[in-house]
Write an enzyme that holds these catalytic residues in place. Structure first.
Site, PDB file in Angstrom:
ATOM      1  N   HIS A 419      38.191  47.350  34.299  1.00 30.52           N
ATOM      2  CA  HIS A 419      37.541  46.471  35.274  1.00 30.52           C
ATOM      3  C   HIS A 419      36.739  47.238  36.317  1.00 30.52           C
ATOM      4  O   HIS A 419      36.007  46.648  37.117  1.00 30.52           O
ATOM      5  CB  HIS A 419      38.591  45.598  35.964  1.00 30.52           C
ATOM      6  CG  HIS A 419      38.177  44.174  36.102  1.00 30.52           C
ATOM      7  ND1 HIS A 419      36.931  43.796  36.565  1.00 30.52           N
ATOM      8  CD2 HIS A 419      38.836  43.008  35.843  1.00 30.52           C
ATOM      9  CE1 HIS A 419      36.855  42.484  36.593  1.00 30.52           C
ATOM     10  NE2 HIS A 419      37.994  41.976  36.145  1.00 30.52           N
ATOM     11  N   ASP A 423      32.396  43.683  35.482  1.00 33.26           N
ATOM     12  CA  ASP A 423      33.147  42.478  35.815  1.00 33.26           C
ATOM     13  C   ASP A 423      33.306  41.611  34.564  1.00 33.26           C
ATOM     14  O   ASP A 423      32.787  41.923  33.496  1.00 33.26           O
ATOM     15  CB  ASP A 423      32.423  41.698  36.911  1.00 33.26           C
ATOM     16  CG  ASP A 423      32.376  42.472  38.220  1.00 33.26           C
ATOM     17  OD1 ASP A 423      33.361  43.181  38.500  1.00 33.26           O
ATOM     18  OD2 ASP A 423      31.363  42.381  38.933  1.00 33.26           O
TER      19      ASP A 423
END
Length: 448
Positions: A419, A423
């Site tokens: 992450h 995104d």
């Protein structure tokens, strides 16, 4: 007069600092040629054969099979010079595994009737065990035999040797059921079940006189060392969990058209195209659209490094543990080239002959866990990569196709991603594009 030279465990590259002796390929007294493989070792990356840079007569070996040695530790000594038949005064200069300078090694031959040298892998120099009768543990059990007095133990593969070592079975006391006494995996497993395992070097008579030592899950449990490939995998997975904040998204896709396309390709008489190769081709096309996922995080510099090439790793389960061979420049290969390279690397993984270079440098991993008969998974990212695509089994399921309920070939796709590099929108876009290509392979024509 012959000169005795010491050959030390060479630098194996890839930052490796130690290796475990799996199998000696020469005996004390053998004549070896320059760059002839003399020992098979297992590192944290692969199982490799180590060539000796000297030609001459082996006078001593250092370390038993199963011993871990650091780089630079003595492996063996070789007498070279006029009195060493076939010997040569200078070595090849070879210090890295896999780099030879001579033709095929000459056939090994014995020049002494008994070993000579300070230490050998089979015990003190010239030591011989007394002959012992065969001891039978009863019908349906492994047979324990007299200790072999000289020569290598005939074992079908290094994997069987490792199984015996970790289970405490002394192969020199085990009678093989294969041709000419070859010890098979079933022989070792039967010995473990029958409780005939005993430490190497234990007297054979103890098998008949004392209760058998049984491997049983008691309060302490069965201990298996985390070393070699399994140890390296454990370290990498632990590091991935510590450093990478991962997330997973998944989607079901109708793979019917992809399977039909593959069947049409393979009906043309050309070399067969594998399903893994088509999925890899889809991956590289998706990474071209979403290059953020073909990257890694430089934690020291606090930077995301995006790469312009795709070295595609694929998870392969072997008897030695999980390995991830890498297809170099997968983005520049067509489906036929990918099929051939997957086949080559898979066979090398199965036989334990992958080189360190074939197990490192990946930028993205494809994990086809569907071969285990499961639908989905949330795999651990192959550190330091940023993402892994998982593919489940393809099975017929009810599916709404063109407004009607039909039975279609459905597959679950999952993407586990770092992450920090992107995104959810980027990850979702990547996975959706992969699913679109699986459902409509013609979409790939835009990137050909």
């Amino acid at each position: 007069m012959a000169q005795v030279l010491e050959f030390k465990l060479p630098d194996l590259g890839e930052g490796l600092t130690e290796a475990e002796i799996v199998r000696w390929l020469v005996q004390v007294g053998d004549v070896v040629a320059i760059d002839q493989p003399v020992v098979e070792v297992e590192t944290a990356k692969a199982m490799v054969e180590v060539p000796c840079p000297y030609g001459g007569v082996v006078t001593a070996r250092f370390g038993e099979e199963g011993t871990e040695l650091p780089v630079g530790a003595p492996l063996l000594t070789v007498a070279v010079g006029p009195s060493a038949p076939g010997g040569e005064g200078e070595g090849s200069g070879n210090v890295l595994v896999g780099y030879g300078t001579s033709d095929a090694p000459a056939r090994r031959r014995r020049v002494r009737s008994a070993p000579v040298g300070p230490v050998t892998a089979d015990g003190p120099t010239g030591a011989r065990r007394p002959d012992r009768p065969v001891v039978s543990t009863g019908a349906g059990h492994a047979r324990v035999t007299a200790a072999r007095t000289e020569g290598p133990v005939p074992v079908i593969s290094p994997l069987v040797r490792r199984l015996a070592r970790e289970g405490g079975v002394d192969l020199r006391h085990l009678a093989g059921s294969g041709p000419e006494g070859l010890i098979l995996r079933a022989d070792v497993e039967e010995a473990l079940r029958a409780g005939t395992a005993h430490p190497a070097g234990a007297p054979v008579a103890a098998v008949a006189q004392a209760p058998a030592v049984r491997i049983s899950p008691d309060r302490d449990g069965i201990r298996t060392p985390l070393k070699g490939v399994r140890g390296a995998v454990a370290d990498k997975l632990s590091r991935s969990r510590r450093e990478i904040p991962d997330a997973t998204c998944w989607v079901d896709a109708d793979a019917t058209e992809l399977m039909r396309a593959r069947a049409a390709m393979n009906a043309a008489g050309a070399p067969k195209i594998s399903l893994l190769a088509l999925l890899a081709r889809i991956c590289t096309a998706a990474l071209a659209r979403h290059p953020e996922l073909n990257s890694y995080v430089d934690t020291d510099a606090r930077e995301v490094v995006q790469l312009d090439h795709v070295h595609l790793g694929f998870a392969a389960q072997t008897e030695r543990g999980l390995v991830v061979p890498v297809v170099r420049d997968a983005h520049a290969r067509d489906a036929e080239s990918l099929t051939a390279e997957f086949a080559r690397l898979t066979e090398a993984a199965r036989t334990g002959t992958l080189t360190p270079g074939e197990l490192t440098g990946g930028t993205f991993t494809l994990n086809n866990y569907g071969v285990f008969g499961v639908d989905g998974s949330t795999p651990i990212i192959n550190h330091p990569e940023a993402a892994m695509l998982g593919v489940g089994r393809i099975v017929p399921k009810p599916w709404v196709h063109e407004g009607e309920l039909a039975v279609r070939q459905v597959v679950q796709l999952s993407l586990t991603f770092d992450h920090r590099v992107c995104d959810g929108g980027t990850a979702g876009g990547f996975l959706r594009y992969v699913a679109d290509c699986v459902e409509q392979p013609a979409v790939l024509l835009r990137t050909l």
